[in-house]
Structure formats: structure tokens, C-alpha cells
Design an enzyme around this catalytic site. Structure first.
Site, PDB file in Angstrom:
ATOM      1  CG  HIS A   1      -1.853   6.060   2.048  1.00  4.83           C
ATOM      2  ND1 HIS A   1      -3.215   5.901   2.012  1.00  4.83           N
ATOM      3  CD2 HIS A   1      -1.417   5.736   0.818  1.00  4.83           C
ATOM      4  CE1 HIS A   1      -3.569   5.478   0.802  1.00  4.83           C
ATOM      5  NE2 HIS A   1      -2.494   5.382   0.061  1.00  4.83           N
TER       6      HIS A   1
ATOM      7  CG  HIS B   1      -6.625   4.433  12.295  1.00  5.06           C
ATOM      8  ND1 HIS B   1      -7.483   3.507  11.745  1.00  5.06           N
ATOM      9  CD2 HIS B   1      -6.913   5.612  11.681  1.00  5.06           C
ATOM     10  CE1 HIS B   1      -8.240   4.096  10.834  1.00  5.06           C
ATOM     11  NE2 HIS B   1      -7.917   5.388  10.785  1.00  5.06           N
ATOM     12  CD  GLU B   2      -5.885   9.148  12.666  1.00  4.40           C
ATOM     13  OE1 GLU B   2      -5.537   9.617  11.563  1.00  4.40           O
ATOM     14  OE2 GLU B   2      -7.048   8.767  12.898  1.00  4.40           O
TER      15      GLU B   2
ATOM     16  CG  HIS C   1      -4.933   7.794   7.775  1.00  9.22           C
ATOM     17  ND1 HIS C   1      -5.547   7.197   6.714  1.00  9.22           N
ATOM     18  CD2 HIS C   1      -5.854   7.795   8.782  1.00  9.22           C
ATOM     19  CE1 HIS C   1      -6.791   6.849   7.058  1.00  9.22           C
ATOM     20  NE2 HIS C   1      -6.992   7.201   8.302  1.00  9.22           N
TER      21      HIS C   1
END
Ligand code: ZN
Length: 727
Positions: A520, A513-514, A517
Site C-alpha cells: 500500500h 498481512h504486513e 500494508h
């Protein structure tokens, strides 16, 4: 993850927030020449204070080996001073406003403040200490005032407004046009259209809010030691593994309580130890330490919560909104509180039904194992684990043996990113880091070109805020030719000295998940700093991260990294099948505890400005009851006194965003599987249409460009096992 409280344009990227799983965003930077010649004092200081000058390391990576705690405050103060001078020059320009002399000039302003605050607010979450906390307390109101000094400057706003009004005729490209609109809306939302009297009130409320949110966060830090539960004998810890017991003994010793065992309280209501501790009294004690935190003594957060809710409502009213939630949601994908409430209302019946089924199975297990008490919150996970074992024959401790940290990182996460995006990661031990546990990597694109730096800070330690998040030391932009320098922070318990670290499957998905980010930020490819990377609407920002979670369980991925930490044998097919099958287990509970917290957040921020200060406990109970989510055995994931996302992070009236983003993520993941799954073509589509554009396009348009249509909730309901009913 969050957008900074202070608008990106002003450079102060305050990154102290949340993502249970957070990230941050928004930035600005500025012309280096300007800053370095700003004042003789700054020049002098630059010799001894490394923050005052641009780092000469690759991609302006912070010189952590030179930055000392005493450097932060002078750099932040000087940064405010320099940016204010720049802003006044822009505002006082006698030439008519142009895109370059106003918007671009603001994008370039605040270079020092941006650099110093990005480093500082990463340190406040990762290596905090009383000195850092003191600086935070002193700087919070100053930064809030600085933000207002920019956003409420009438000459500056007049220039922005003239550009906004004529934007169609300025010959701007799409990204520049969006930037003008973004600036205009930000000024208006900050109060630029208000009377002087109203502006004075807004300023006072902003300063008060920044002080209160800072106090709330510091109370959470301070209470960590007070609420930890100490145990005298090893016997009481029956159920924990030998490694966990050893860690508990080492932890107590480190706190000066040799011979005892420590159970630290993590930041959610539910606590990891509750799943395995056999001693019911101890479970109750731990749960109560968690659920009652921040409700008494010097670290009582209740008065702060009540006042924050009130002052946000007052602020919204001044700006012409019925409540804070309406104000907050206006620039998001959801747009209105009603859209959010409708989303939850449509899900509550299915979630409650599934949760009740889970509770029945747990109550039956309590009986089956020889007890007759009624299920309480401190029993849920312990007996759920037994139900899980009976149903799936799945032992979490056994599962963990196949998730050794280094393998998860390299053969799982980096492997997936290589297959999807073609990138490779190279360790850079030569780059300075802020703690020995942190590792720096250089990121290379598929064609071998270097694109960014990535810092990995995965292990729990004292002085680190709970949870997990991503933020940036440098945000990508072409205007100042800056490449991304990104960090992921987590709280994975380190294995005992000399032993490998075994990661829970939950933490495995959080790592993915991290890193979602992180990419991104790493793949950002925009011109203007304000629009870079994760600086998107809050209900969009968790989409790329949540999208990555499911890859952890993808057959092509898990087979590559899930290997026994001792023997190196691949995870047995049977165990793997069980893990997959058990993924929908306890989803009623998981969804309900999340939704309860999200609804609580919405209710706090639906209060009108004339509502009196609320009794926190009473308000909470009534809010949960109102939405039919008041199951005693399933408390909210966060209660108001430790709901950092909402009361000290950037997620007020925004905690719903995780589920909103999850709708997009589930839809996108399902689509990619239909298109052939783990392959470069899919990654390229995602990178081009979603990750690289930052906030330079409308999010729904971006989504449609990637997906070919708008998302539906089908994939989300299936993902959570709610569509066909759990189990
Ligand atoms: Zn996140």
C-alpha cells in the site's frame, strides 16, 4: 496500523502505534532549500547531526550508520522550530490565499520534523532503551502543542477556509480538491472554529492526552520484564519442544538468571505457550501474569485508562459531539458508532453459538483425558489443540517444520507479490540498517524499473514493542519527488543459534498481512504527501493487508514455499488438506475475543463528558455483559490495561476497523478467485484502483471501481466459517 495523531499536514508523523498488525501514516515533507538555510545553527549542526540534512542515500534512506541517539532530540526540536517559522510565513502572507501559497506551502513545510520524527518513532518501537524513552516523554507534549499551534492558528484557518469555500472555482483537479477538503475538515475537527477560551481547553487536553498515552506505552514496556514468568526446572515445561525449552533457557540466561527458564508474556491476553504446556498450575500462572498486567504497582495503567476515556469525552464535547466515538467515526467509512454496533450485533449470536460449541468440545476433551475441572481461560488453547489434533490430526509443531522463515519470505511472500504485481525484491546489504537483524531490499517493478526500498525487521528482541506493524521512513509523493521507503516489523521468535527459524502458520499469515500494508505504501502514486499510501481511513487501511493474508494458503502459493526445513520435501498433500480444513477451527473463540475487545473500545469511548472516572475492572465487566460476550473462558483479546491500540496507539474507537476492513478483504479475495486467482491481471486491477491511490479518492468509490459493486458480508462469514456454523 494507524494514521498519525498529529495531522499529516504538520509533518510530525508519529508512528508509535498499533495494528496488532499496525502500520501508520500520513506525512509531510518540505522544500530542502528552505530548511538548510533556516538558521546558522542548523547549518553547523548538519555537519555532526545527520538528521538535519536530507539523506544522500538512495531514496533518502536514513543513514542509520551515522544516526546516534543524541541526534534525535535536537533534530526534533529544530524541526518544530523550522516548521513553525514556515507556518507563520504562510499564515501571515498578505497576498490572498491560493492553493499554492497555502495548501501546497503547508504540504512542503516541516521537512526536517517529518524526516526526524519518522526515523525516531520507528526506533521507539524497534530499538527502545531508557534514553529513547526519555526523549519520547519530553517530546510528546511538545509535539502535541506544536500540532495545536498549527491547527488552532486563526489566520491560517481563515486561508484554508477561503479556499475550501471556493474550491469548485479554483480550477483544481480531483486530488487537489480532495486535499483542500481534507485540510479544512482536519482544522475544524482539531478545533479551528472554537472560541479562544475553548481552544485553550483543547490545548490542555491534547497535551494531557499525549503525556498519558506516552506513559501508558512506557508502562507496558517497563512491565515486560516484571511479568515474565520464570521456571526452575525443565520438567515443568513438559509439552514445549526442545527448541522452545532451549530458547527459554537462553532467554533466562540473557536476563542474568542462568539455570532457569523464562516464559515471556506477549501482548495479547492469550499466550503462545498455553497451547502446549501440560502443567496446569504453570498455565494458570502465565495466563494470570498476562491478564492482570498493568493493574498494580508502579506500572498500574488503570488511572491512565480512566482519565483518558474521560478526557477524550471532554474533548469531543468541546467540539460538539456526544462522545469520542461519534467524533472519531465521522471521517471513516463506517461514519457512526451505530453502524459499528449494528455490524457487531448482527454477528454476536452466530459467534456465541459457535464459541459455545467449541467450549463443549473442549470440556468433553478435558473429561476424556481424565480430568473433571471446569474449563478456564488458561485451559482453552491446550485442550483446543487436543481437539484440533483429534479432529484434524494436525500437530502445530509438525506443521511449523514446513514453514522455514527464508522460504516463507522468498518463495511464499515475495513469490506471491511477483505473480500478482510483477515486482521483484533485491537484497541491498550495502544500505545501513538500525539492527543486525534488519535487511534492506530494493523493489523493482515488472518493467525492471526501481520503485522503492523495503526494510524487513522480523525477529523478536529486547527493546522491541510487541505485535507487528508497517511504517514508512519516506512516504511517496510527486510534489517533492520522493519514493517510498517502507519497513515491516514483527516479533517472530528466532530459532536457536545455528538453527533455522520455523514460523507458526499464524506468523506466516501476519507476514503476508504486513506486506499488504507495505505494498500500500510501495505502490502509492499520488502528488501530495498528505494523501500518500496508507494515509486512508482507519477502517479501510486494514483492507489491503487483510486481503493479502489468504494468499498464504492459496494452493498455487503454499505449494511453492511450504517445504520441510530439513529435507526440502514439499508439504504432503494430506497435511496441506488438513491445514486448509482446520482453518475454520477455533474461529468462534478467535472472533469472540476480538469482538469483545472491539466492543470494550467502543464502550469506553461512548462515555459522555460528564461521566465520572470509571472503575476499570467494573466497567470492563459491565461492558462485556451488556453485549452478551462475557464468557469466562473467552476473555477479550486485550484488556483495558494493555490495550495499546486504543490507549496509546491511534485506534481509539477504531479497533472495530479490522473487521470492517475484513469485510472488504474477504469480498475482494473471493472476487479475485472468481476472476482467475493468482495472476497479474488481478494484481494490476487491485494496484490501480486500491493501492496506488492512497487517500486521493473516496474509499467506497475506489472499491467499486475495483470490484464493480459494493461489498457484502457473505465472504467474511464464509471466511470465518460462521455462515454455515463452525465445523
Ligand atoms: Zn494491519
Amino acid at each position: 496500523m494507524r494514521k498519525t495523531l498529529i495531522a499529516s499536514a504538520i509533518g510530525a508523523a508519529i508512528t508509535l502505534s498499533a495494528c496488532s498488525k499496525p502500520a501508520e501514516e500520513a506525512t509531510t515533507t518540505a522544500a530542502v532549500e528552505q530548511t538548510q538555510t533556516a538558521t546558522p545553527a542548523a547549518e553547523q549542526g548538519a555537519v555532526s547531526n545527520p538528521l538535519l540534512a536530507k539523506s544522500t542515500l538512495q531514496y533518502e534512506a536514513p543513514a542509520f550508520d551515522q544516526i546516534k541517539v543524541e541526534h534525535y532530540q535536537p533534530a526534533l526540536e529544530e524541526g518544530i522550530k523550522q516548521q513553525m517559522a514556515e507556518i507563520l510565513t504562510i499564515a501571515g502572507n498578505t497576498e490572498p490565499a491560493t492553493f499554492d501559497n497555502t495548501i501546497v506551502a503547508m504540504e512542503k513545510s516541516g521537512e526536517l520534523l517529518n524526516r526526524a520524527s519518522r526515523v525516531f518513532y520507528n526506533m521507539t518501537g524497534t530499538i527502545s532503551n531508557p534514553t529513547i524513552q526519555q526523549i519520547q516523554s519530553e517530546m510528546a507534549p511538545k509535539l502535541a502543542a506544536h500540532s495545536d499551534n498549527i491547527n488552532l492558528n486563526p489566520q491560517l484557518f481563515a486561508r484554508v477556509k477561503s479556499l475550501y469555500d471556493t474550491r469548485a472555482t479554483l480550477g483544481l483537479d480531483a486530488e487537489a480538491t480532495r486535499l483542500v477538503e481534507d485540510y479544512y475538515e482536519r482544522f475544524v475537527r482539531a478545533g479551528a472554529n472554537l472560541t479562544e477560551e475553548q481552544k485553550t481547553k483543547i490545548r490542555a487536553l491534547n497535551e494531557e492526552q499525549s503525556t498519558l498515552t506516552n506513559n501508558y506505552q512506557q508502562n507496558l514496556m517497563a512491565m515486560k520484564d516484571q511479568i515474565a514468568v520464570y521456571v526452575d526446572t525443565k520438567e515443568e515445561l513438559a509439552g514445549l519442544s526442545e527448541a522452545e525449552i532451549t530458547a527459554a533457557a537462553e532467554g533466562a540466561k540473557a536476563k542474568g538468571k542462568e539455570g532457569k527458564f523464562i516464559i515471556e508474556i506477549t501482548n495479547t491476553t492469550r499466550q503462545p505457550a498455553l497451547a502446549s504446556l501440560e502443567n496446569r498450575e504453570l498455565r494458570k500462572k502465565i495466563w494470570e501474569a498476562s491478564a492482570n498486567r498493568g493493574t498494580s504497582g508502579e506500572t498500574d495503567n488503570q488511572p491512565i485508562v480512566a482519565r483518558l476515556a474521560q478526557l477524550r469525552a471532554e474533548r469531543a464535547a468541546l467540539l460538539g459531539y456526544n462522545n469520542w466515538a461519534t467524533y472519531q467515526l465521522e471521517p471513516t467509512m463506517a461514519k457512526t458508532p451505530k453502524a459499528v454496533m449494528d455490524m457487531f450485533a448482527s454477528m454476536v449470536p452466530a459467534v456465541i453459538e459457535n464459541t459455545k460449541k467449541e467450549a463443549e468440545a473442549i470440556q468433553a476433551m478435558i473429561k476424556e483425558t481424565g480430568s473433571d475441572f471446569e474449563l478456564q481461560p488458561w485451559d482453552w488453547e491446550f485442550y483446543a489443540e487436543k481437539v484440533r489434533k483429534a479432529k484434524y490430526d494436525l500437530d502445530e509443531a509438525q506443521v511449523r517444520e514446513y514453514f522455514e522463515f527464508e522460504r516463507v519470505l522468498t518463495d511464499g511472500m515475495f513469490y506471491t507479490m511477483n505473480k500478482l504485481f510483477g515486482i521483484t525484491m533485491k537484497e541491498r546489504p550495502d544500505l545501513p540498517v538500525y539492527h543486525p537483524d534488519v535487511k534492506a531490499y530494493e523493489v523493482f517493478d515488472g518493467d525492471g524499473s526501481s520503485i522503492a526500498l523495503f526494510y524487513a525487521d522480523y525477529f523478536a528482541r529486547d527493546g522491541k514493542r510487541g505485535g507487528a506493524w508497517m511504517s514508512s521512513f519516506v512516504a511517496q509523493n510527486k510534489l517533492l519527488n520522493q519514493k517510498p521507503v517502507v519497513v515491516n516489523v514483527m516479533n517472530i521468535p528466532k530459532g536457536p543459534a545455528g538453527e533455522p527459524t520455523l514460523v507458526s502458520y499464524d506468523n506466516v499469515t501476519t507476514m503476508f498481512h504486513e506486506f499488504g500494508h507495505a505494498v500500500h505504501g510501495l505502490f502509492s502514486d499520488v502528488t501530495y504527501p498528505t494523501l500518500a499510501g496508507t494515509a486512508v481511513s482507519r477502517d479501510f487501511v486494514e483492507f489491503p493487508s487483510t486481503f493479502q493474508e489468504d494468499w498464504a494458503a492459496h494452493p498455487d502459493v503454499i505449494g511453492n514455499y511450504a517445504k520441510h526445513y530439513k529435507t526440502g520435501e514439499a508439504i504432503p498433500a494430506e497435511l496441506l488438506a488438513k491445514i486448509m480444513k482446520s482453518r475454520s477451527f477455533n474461529q468462534g473463540f478467535d472472533t469472540l475475543e476480538y469482538m469483545s475487545a472491539a466492543l470494550l473500545d467502543m464502550e469506553w469511548h461512548a462515555l459522555p463528558a460528564d461521566a465520572p472516572l470509571q472503575d476499570v475492572q467494573k466497567f470492563e465487566a459491565e461492558a462485556l455483559k451488556k453485549h452478551g460476550v462475557d464468557l469466562i473462558a473467552v476473555p477479550p483479546r486485550y484488556k483495558s490495561t494493555y490495550f495499546a491500540h486504543v490507549f496509546s496507539g491511534g485506534y481509539s474507537a477504531s479497533y472495530y476497523a479490522y473487521m470492517w476492513s475484513e469485510i472488504l478483504a474477504a469480498d475482494a479475495y473471493a472476487h479475485v478467485q472468481n476472476q482467475g486467482g493468482l495472476k497479474l491481471e488481478n494484481g494490476i486491477n487491485f494496484r490501480k484502483n486500491i493501492l496506488s491511490i492512497g487517500n486521493s479518492k473516496d474509499p467506497m468509490e475506489a472499491y467499486k471501481a475495483f470490484r464493480g459493486q459494493e461489498p457484502t458480508t457473505d465472504a467474511l462469514l464464509i471466511r470465518r466459517g460462521l455462515k454455515t456454523g463452525i465445523n
